[in-house]
Design an enzyme around this catalytic site. Structure first.
Site, PDB file in Angstrom:
ATOM      1  CD  GLU A 245      -2.942  -0.967   0.227  1.00 18.32           C
ATOM      2  OE1 GLU A 245      -3.275   0.173  -0.115  1.00 18.32           O
ATOM      3  OE2 GLU A 245      -3.414  -1.980  -0.294  1.00 18.32           O
ATOM      4  CB  CYS A 279      -1.913   6.953   1.130  1.00 25.56           C
ATOM      5  SG  CYS A 279      -3.312   6.095   1.862  1.00 25.56           S
TER       6      CYS A 279
HETATM    7  P1  NAD Z   1       8.522   4.541   4.579  1.00 22.69           P
HETATM    8  O1  NAD Z   1       8.521   3.697   3.358  1.00 22.69           O
HETATM    9  O2  NAD Z   1       9.673   5.439   4.798  1.00 22.69           O
HETATM   10  O3  NAD Z   1       8.420   3.633   5.894  1.00 22.69           O
HETATM   11  C1  NAD Z   1       7.365   2.735   6.103  1.00 22.69           C
HETATM   12  C2  NAD Z   1       7.806   1.627   7.046  1.00 22.69           C
HETATM   13  O4  NAD Z   1       8.818   0.850   6.406  1.00 22.69           O
HETATM   14  C3  NAD Z   1       8.423   2.123   8.357  1.00 22.69           C
HETATM   15  O5  NAD Z   1       7.989   1.284   9.393  1.00 22.69           O
HETATM   16  C4  NAD Z   1       9.911   1.971   8.111  1.00 22.69           C
HETATM   17  O6  NAD Z   1      10.666   1.794   9.309  1.00 22.69           O
HETATM   18  C5  NAD Z   1       9.934   0.699   7.277  1.00 22.69           C
HETATM   19  N1  NAD Z   1      11.125   0.533   6.431  1.00 22.69           N
HETATM   20  C6  NAD Z   1      12.011   1.466   6.010  1.00 22.69           C
HETATM   21  N2  NAD Z   1      12.952   0.890   5.222  1.00 22.69           N
HETATM   22  C7  NAD Z   1      12.635  -0.423   5.128  1.00 22.69           C
HETATM   23  C8  NAD Z   1      13.204  -1.531   4.410  1.00 22.69           C
HETATM   24  N3  NAD Z   1      14.276  -1.403   3.652  1.00 22.69           N
HETATM   25  N4  NAD Z   1      12.576  -2.727   4.524  1.00 22.69           N
HETATM   26  C9  NAD Z   1      11.460  -2.882   5.266  1.00 22.69           C
HETATM   27  N5  NAD Z   1      10.894  -1.878   5.976  1.00 22.69           N
HETATM   28  C10 NAD Z   1      11.468  -0.658   5.892  1.00 22.69           C
HETATM   29  O7  NAD Z   1       7.147   5.333   4.561  1.00 22.69           O
HETATM   30  P2  NAD Z   1       6.672   6.443   5.560  1.00 22.69           P
HETATM   31  O8  NAD Z   1       7.448   7.687   5.256  1.00 22.69           O
HETATM   32  O9  NAD Z   1       6.666   5.900   6.927  1.00 22.69           O
HETATM   33  O10 NAD Z   1       5.137   6.632   5.127  1.00 22.69           O
HETATM   34  C11 NAD Z   1       4.693   7.587   4.200  1.00 22.69           C
HETATM   35  C12 NAD Z   1       4.338   6.913   2.910  1.00 22.69           C
HETATM   36  O11 NAD Z   1       3.365   5.894   3.154  1.00 22.69           O
HETATM   37  C13 NAD Z   1       3.676   7.862   1.923  1.00 22.69           C
HETATM   38  O12 NAD Z   1       4.228   7.658   0.662  1.00 22.69           O
HETATM   39  C14 NAD Z   1       2.218   7.433   1.941  1.00 22.69           C
HETATM   40  O13 NAD Z   1       1.509   7.711   0.753  1.00 22.69           O
HETATM   41  C15 NAD Z   1       2.333   5.965   2.186  1.00 22.69           C
HETATM   42  N6  NAD Z   1       1.074   5.429   2.717  1.00 22.69           N
HETATM   43  C16 NAD Z   1       0.328   4.616   1.919  1.00 22.69           C
HETATM   44  C17 NAD Z   1      -0.897   4.136   2.388  1.00 22.69           C
HETATM   45  C18 NAD Z   1      -1.768   3.246   1.533  1.00 22.69           C
HETATM   46  O14 NAD Z   1      -2.665   2.615   2.093  1.00 22.69           O
HETATM   47  N7  NAD Z   1      -1.563   3.170   0.237  1.00 22.69           N
HETATM   48  C19 NAD Z   1      -1.327   4.472   3.659  1.00 22.69           C
HETATM   49  C20 NAD Z   1      -0.538   5.310   4.434  1.00 22.69           C
HETATM   50  C21 NAD Z   1       0.672   5.778   3.961  1.00 22.69           C
END
Ligand code: NAD
Length: 510
Positions: A245, A279
């Site tokens: 997502e 999002c």
């Molecule tokens: P992010 O990708 O930086 O981090 C998300 C999660 O992934 C965190 O828990 C982080 O610690 C973890 N993470 C980081 N690197 C990783 C790796 N290499 N392997 C596995 N896990 C890892 O995202 P964010 O900045 O926390 O969130 C914002 C983003 O999330 C925005 O782009 C937003 O649109 C998206 N989002 C999407 C939805 C949806 O349902 N489509 C919902 C909410 C947020």
């Protein structure tokens, strides 16, 4: 401005992170980052706990979810306090999205998981001598990785779905909102979930990456496109399923016959709720020429009434994640440099120390600007005038994302037709952002917005393997298609082929 900073390593040599509140910049505490070794041990414990949990009845699982629901309803203020302090969101916003959303999800799956995941028989169109049963078997151990923008609900919702489907779960919430993620652990501790069926992992990207590699049976990931890509690559290598997502750049189309008062209110809410950090926030507006001035005037008026700040009642909260503020500022600077006009806001709110960006309305924007192409994830509402609805649809689809969107028109049938022409996972007619809040609605993105869908029947079943069980009904000594192959059998098959697929009656019956 980093709100998550490295601190002194712990006595055991683990990395530690220091966290600050985005609303006040005050220190909020520290978390240890769990190591890959610890993650692997947690997965081993989950693996041992999983069969027992998979063997429980739906009634047992329902009890766990209902206990959690009761606790949340009675202690909602404690939960709201933590989330407000950690995210700088207005209290009412936390209550309306995080808490109400969590209660609804708990009740929805508690009540319906049994029906959605019940074994069911599918009538066979041809081979009437067999009975086909579909049985939804738990996958085993599911890893869930979540972001900071709606930190409690987006962590709890997939967790309870995976649990209701009979899996053991490891949740790795965002380090930026570690305390809100921990609320899931606190809530489930109030139920009598057996030990190790749910475990919380504390840490950052390294911990998340370790979870993907640690031998789980599925990853449910919510976060950015860049991280989603890495997660998908690791899952592909390990041949485990994942749902992704990811980000969005949701368009809003305002047709000439729209109720402009409602559309303007919807634009302001869609763009500025949660400070634009959803999002499915409205990230770009296409309004047809003939109503553009009237619509824009109303939007600016409504924007000027919004309140911001850490004390008292407010509408637009803080930017939760420090680096996001740089992205927002860069998008506004780039838009200005390319000729955009700022009709409201346009800068960090100078009245507060915390990370507040003023709700901003931009006009004279076009697709050369980052603010119309890349996810901003902040309180920015760029409005682009278009000749007609056809141009709006064409521009709305000119994106690498495909998560949500909205269409505003008094003609609901036409609104639905326009919705179908948008390359988005979900579209709302005459409202915005409600798709995640409807548990019946499969939710997910197309193109770079993700893979797979969560929520509802589709989402719940995605935490299972739909196992095919075929049962022979006749009990004859042999089957027609078994050995030996004889010429006489071949002639009979040919006759059947002509009868079944070569005649109108045969085609009608199959
Ligand atoms: P992010 O990708 O930086 O981090 C998300 C999660 O992934 C965190 O828990 C982080 O610690 C973890 N993470 C980081 N690197 C990783 C790796 N290499 N392997 C596995 N896990 C890892 O995202 P964010 O900045 O926390 O969130 C914002 C983003 O999330 C925005 O782009 C937003 O649109 C998206 N989002 C999407 C939805 C949806 O349902 N489509 C919902 C909410 C947020």
């Amino acid at each position: 401005m980093a709100l998550v900073e490295p601190s002194e390593p712990s006595a055991g040599g683990r990395r530690r992170l220091r966290l600050r509140s985005p609303a006040t910049l005050r220190e909020m505490g520290e978390i240890d980052v769990q190591t890959a070794e610890e993650v692997r041990s947690a997965v081993e414990r989950a693996r041992k706990a999983a069969p027992g949990w998979a063997a429980t009845s739906f009634a047992d699982r329902r009890q766990v979810l209902e206990r959690a629901l009761r606790h949340l309803v009675h202690h909602e203020q404690d939960f709201v306090d933590v989330i407000v302090q950690e995210t700088g969101k207005p209290r009412e916003e936390v209550l309306a999205t995080e808490i109400v959303g969590a209660c609804d999800a708990l009740q929805f799956y508690a009540k319906r998981a049994k029906r959605i995941l019940a074994d069911h028989t599918v009538p066979l169109h041809l081979m009437k001598t067999k009975r086909l049963l579909i049985s939804y078997r738990p996958l085993g151990v599911v890893g869930i990785i979540t972001p900071w923008n709606v930190p409690f609900l987006l962590s709890l919702n997939p967790t309870i779905q995976a649990l209701a489907a009979g899996n053991a779960v490891l949740l790795k919430p965002s380090e930026t909102t570690a305390c809100s993620g921990e609320l899931v652990e606190r809530l489930l501790a109030e139920t009598d979930l057996p030990q190790d069926v749910f475990q919380l992992l504390r840490g950052d990207g390294e911990t998340g990456a370790a979870l993907v590699e640690a031998g789980v049976d599925k990853i449910s990931f919510t976060g950015s496109v860049a991280t989603g890509r890495k997660v998908a690559e690791s899952c592909a290598r390990k041949l485990i399923p994942c749902t992704l997502e990811l980000g969005g750049k949701d368009p809003m189309i305002v047709c000439a016959d729209a109720d402009l008062e409602r559309a303007a209110g919807g634009a302001v809410f869609g763009a500025f709720a949660n400070s634009g950090q959803v999002c499915i926030s409205t990230e770009r507006v296409y309004v047809v020429e003939e109503v553009a001035d009237d619509f824009t005037r109303r939007v600016v008026e409504k924007t000027s009434e919004l309140r911001q700040g850490p004390e008292g009642e407010s509408d637009v909260g803080a930017i939760i994640h420090g680096p996001q503020l740089d992205v927002i500022e860069a998008h506004v600077t780039d838009a200005r440099a390319r000729g955009a006009r700022v009709l409201a806001g346009g800068q960090r709110n100078p009245d507060y120390r915390g990370l507040y960006f003023e709700p901003t309305v931009l006009a004279d924007v076009d697709h050369s600007m980052q603010v119309m192409r890349d996810e901003t994830f902040g309180p920015i509402l760029p409005i682009m005038r278009v000749r007609d609805e056809e141009e709006a649809i064409r521009l709305a689809n000119q994106t690498r994302y495909g998560l949500g969107g909205s269409v505003w028109t008094r003609d609901k049938r036409r609104g639905t037709e326009i919705a179908k022409r948008l390359g988005s996972g979900g579209v709302v007619v005459n409202d915005c952002m409600v798709t995640y809040g409807l548990p019946e609605a499969p939710f997910g993105g197309r193109r770079e917005s993700g893979i797979g869908q969560v929520n509802g029947e589709t989402g719940l079943r995605s935490y299972c393997h739909a196992q095919t069980i075929v049962i022979d009904r006749m009990g004859t000594k042999s089957e027609f298609l078994w050995f030996p192959y004889r010429a006489r059998k071949g002639r009979l098959i040919r006759r059947l082929l002509k009868l079944v697929w070569g005649t109108p009656l045969g085609r009608l019956l199959t």
